[in-house]
Design a protein around this motif. Structure first.
Motif, short mmCIF file in Angstrom:
data_model
loop_
_atom_site.label_atom_id
_atom_site.label_comp_id
_atom_site.label_asym_id
_atom_site.label_seq_id
_atom_site.Cartn_x
_atom_site.Cartn_y
_atom_site.Cartn_z
N UNK A 200 13.41 43.25 42.88
CA UNK A 200 14.04 42.97 41.58
C UNK A 200 15.46 43.49 41.51
N UNK A 201 16.24 43.24 42.50
CA UNK A 201 17.58 43.77 42.55
C UNK A 201 18.30 42.97 43.62
N UNK A 202 19.59 42.86 43.52
CA UNK A 202 20.31 42.07 44.51
C UNK A 202 21.28 42.94 45.28
N UNK A 203 21.16 42.89 46.58
CA UNK A 203 22.16 43.55 47.42
C UNK A 203 23.47 42.82 47.25
N UNK A 204 24.55 43.49 47.62
CA UNK A 204 25.80 42.77 47.65
C UNK A 204 25.81 41.86 48.85
N UNK A 205 26.01 40.61 48.61
CA UNK A 205 26.05 39.67 49.72
C UNK A 205 27.44 39.10 49.81
N UNK A 206 27.74 38.46 50.89
CA UNK A 206 29.08 37.89 50.97
C UNK A 206 29.23 36.77 49.95
N UNK B 24 6.50 39.95 35.11
CA UNK B 24 5.62 40.01 36.27
C UNK B 24 5.28 41.47 36.54
N UNK B 25 6.30 42.31 36.53
CA UNK B 25 6.09 43.75 36.47
C UNK B 25 7.23 44.30 35.62
N UNK B 26 7.37 45.60 35.56
CA UNK B 26 8.34 46.15 34.64
C UNK B 26 9.77 45.73 34.97
N UNK B 27 9.99 45.28 36.20
CA UNK B 27 11.36 45.02 36.64
C UNK B 27 11.68 43.55 36.86
N UNK B 28 10.66 42.71 36.71
CA UNK B 28 10.84 41.30 37.02
C UNK B 28 10.28 40.46 35.88
N UNK B 29 11.05 39.46 35.48
CA UNK B 29 10.64 38.60 34.38
C UNK B 29 10.53 37.17 34.88
N UNK B 91 15.75 39.32 37.62
CA UNK B 91 15.73 40.78 37.75
C UNK B 91 17.17 41.26 37.85
N UNK B 92 17.36 42.54 37.59
CA UNK B 92 18.71 43.08 37.64
C UNK B 92 18.69 44.51 38.15
N UNK B 93 19.15 44.73 39.35
CA UNK B 93 19.33 46.06 39.93
C UNK B 93 18.12 46.98 39.76
N UNK B 94 16.96 46.43 39.77
CA UNK B 94 15.72 47.20 39.61
C UNK B 94 15.72 47.98 38.29
N UNK B 95 16.46 47.49 37.30
CA UNK B 95 16.38 48.05 35.95
C UNK B 95 15.14 47.49 35.26
N UNK B 96 14.68 48.18 34.24
CA UNK B 96 13.58 47.65 33.44
C UNK B 96 14.05 46.39 32.73
N UNK B 97 13.23 45.37 32.72
CA UNK B 97 13.56 44.19 31.92
C UNK B 97 12.47 43.96 30.89
N UNK B 98 12.87 43.51 29.72
CA UNK B 98 11.93 43.26 28.64
C UNK B 98 12.37 42.03 27.89
N UNK B 99 11.41 41.31 27.36
CA UNK B 99 11.80 40.18 26.52
C UNK B 99 11.54 40.54 25.07
N UNK B 100 12.31 39.96 24.21
CA UNK B 100 12.22 40.23 22.79
C UNK B 100 12.26 38.89 22.07
N UNK B 101 11.55 38.82 20.96
CA UNK B 101 11.59 37.61 20.16
C UNK B 101 12.38 37.87 18.90
N UNK B 102 13.25 36.95 18.58
CA UNK B 102 13.98 37.03 17.33
C UNK B 102 13.47 35.92 16.44
N UNK B 103 13.20 36.25 15.20
CA UNK B 103 12.83 35.20 14.27
C UNK B 103 13.83 35.15 13.16
N UNK B 104 14.68 34.16 13.23
CA UNK B 104 15.71 33.99 12.23
C UNK B 104 16.42 35.32 12.01
#
Lengths: 210, 265
Positions: A200-206, B24-29, B91-104
């Protein structure tokens, strides 16, 4: 016998058998253990030369003994892989440990490796047994089958196993040159039957931001 | 939500077992696309099944969508639209990801923390520099370093822990009295640096709403993103804003800044 003590620590129980592990990754053990550095990953002179030539260098040690040995490396997440005669492809830097009975070698990856900035070669592990691979964040294991080919970002790719063909997809168009590319200009497509590990993370790629 | 079996080997996913628009897990959506569209930040897709296209915001065919859902020219080069059918993992840098719903509703979030959103939401640039506001009904995905904590105003929060806020109209700075007193206080007022505890400066929220905090003080890397137009009365775009680019991260020698970013180098 491999087991995860936590998601970041691997415990291996040994009864006189041996495992190969990344050099220096032992964090603790109980019982009697002997550690021996394997030059060239224990692949003999030919393996050493191949690794030197391909730049896919791997410093492994052989751990042999009775008891439990724990391994970890820079708090990376550890994923267990079991191999039943199939072949695992993984970057040498992501391989933490493998049963000593598994053969390791060097394989050609082509454009995938190049797009990751990892070089054109990768490490292969084959045989029957268990291996442990590392990822930045817990890896998601995705099954590829004839019905469901999979496309992966090179930066998130960790390893794959099974009978998979990979092809390199480039979405670079004139829009990329204008800075309006889709952000996913380089992709690897896997087809066949097997498993792909993505982190769940991206290495720096070229490919970077393209 | 599938868990990783520690001893039994990891769960293996395929398109049938991947969740639809859930973690999918705490880090992947996982986002399911069915001829539909999602906005996502560039480079956050890690893999997908099916056939999905990624088009930059400037793509001609997206004109209508952009008109209704994307009002942030500063961030146009950071966002793409995913279209097609299949399941896509973000996913982003193995940070926690979460989804949120906005209603109006409305929610303002640090621009680097927003990963993806449905086009039924409209993305607007917040008046607060570096933040984006989502308005409407729909789902969005946000990343945070450590799980997100929800707090009720009135509350004062550490600037680095702030992820965003919903429905509170009053984000403002709060300085402890110490900033006024003594030599150190004077220095601090001049430079914005120093101080005894490092916690004299907070963001304050009052009124009804929710404040989102992350449980660490690690920020997403800020991306220089140009500047708002230098109109009178526009925060961050004022007279001294000038080129704007300079105000972001310090530029390293050899970097071309804007131009380089446009070319994705």
């Amino acid at each position: 016998m491999f087991r995860l003590q936590s998601s970041k620590v691997l415990a291996v129980e040994m009864t006189g058998d041996a495992v190969k592990a990344k050099n220096g990754s032992m964090v603790a053990y109980d019982g009697e253990m002997a550690f021996r550095k394997l030059s060239g990953g224990g692949e003999g002179i030919r393996g050493m030369v191949t690794r030197r030539l391909t730049g896919e260098q791997m410093t492994m040690m052989e751990v042999k003994g009775q008891g439990t040995c724990w391994f970890a490396d820079r708090a990376a997440e550890i994923n267990l892989v079991s191999l039943q005669g199939d072949r695992l492809y993984v970057e040498a830097s992501n391989l933490l440990a493998a049963d000593a009975s598994l053969r390791t070698g060097t394989g050609f990856t082509g454009m995938r490796g190049a797009s990751q900035g990892n070089g054109l070669f990768t490490t292969t592990v084959e045989g029957h047994g268990q291996a442990a691979i590392m990822s930045d964040g817990p890896a998601v294991v995705l099954r590829v089958s004839a019905r469901y080919p999979l496309t992966v970002d090179p930066g998130a790719y960790v390893a794959h196993q099974g009978d998979l063909r990979q092809s390199f997809q480039s979405g670079v168009t004139f829009r990329t040159a204008l800075g309006e590319g889709g952000g996913e200009a380089f992709q690897i497509r896997f087809e066949g039957e097997g498993l792909v590990y993505v982190q769940p993370s991206e290495r720096n790629t070229i490919a970077g931001d393209v | 939500m599938s868990s990783h079996g520690f001893s039994g080997g990891p769960a293996v996913h395929d398109p049938a077992t991947l969740p639809s628009d859930d973690n999918v897990n705490a880090y992947t959506f996982c986002v399911e696309l069915d001829g539909s569209q999602w906005f996502l930040q560039k480079g956050k897709m890690i893999s997908y099944y099916g056939s999905i296209e990624f088009d930059g915001i400037g793509h001609g065919r997206l004109d209508r969508l952009i008109r209704t859902s994307f009002h942030s020219p500063l961030h146009a080069s950071d966002w793409v639209v995913a279209r097609g059918s299949g399941k896509m993992l973000l996913a982003d840098r193995a940070f926690d990801v979460n989804s949120f719903d906005l209603e109006d509703g409305n929610l303002t979030i640090r621009s680097g923390n927003l990963l993806a959103f449905q086009p039924s939401l409209a993305l607007k640039q917040s008046i607060v520099p570096g933040f984006l506001t989502l308005i409407g009904t729909g789902k969005f995905v946000a990343a945070s370093n450590g799980p997100v904590v929800f707090m009720e105003p009135p509350i004062r929060v550490d600037p680095q822990a702030l992820v965003g806020w919903a429905d509170c109209p009053s984000p403002c700075h709060h300085y402890d009295h110490g900033y006024m007193t003594g030599v150190l206080g004077g220095l601090r007022a001049l430079t914005g640096l120093g101080g005894a505890s490092g916690e004299e400066h907070q963001f304050e929220f009052v009124g009804a709403g929710t404040v989102l905090l992350q449980s660490s003080e690690t920020l997403m890397a800020e991306q220089p993103m140009g500047a708002v137009p230098p109109d009178a009365g526009v925060p961050g775009g004022g007279a001294h804003g000038g080129q704007g680019q300079q105000s972001g991260a310090p530029r390293l020698p050899g970097q071309l800044g804007d131009l380089q970013r446009r070319f994705g180098l």
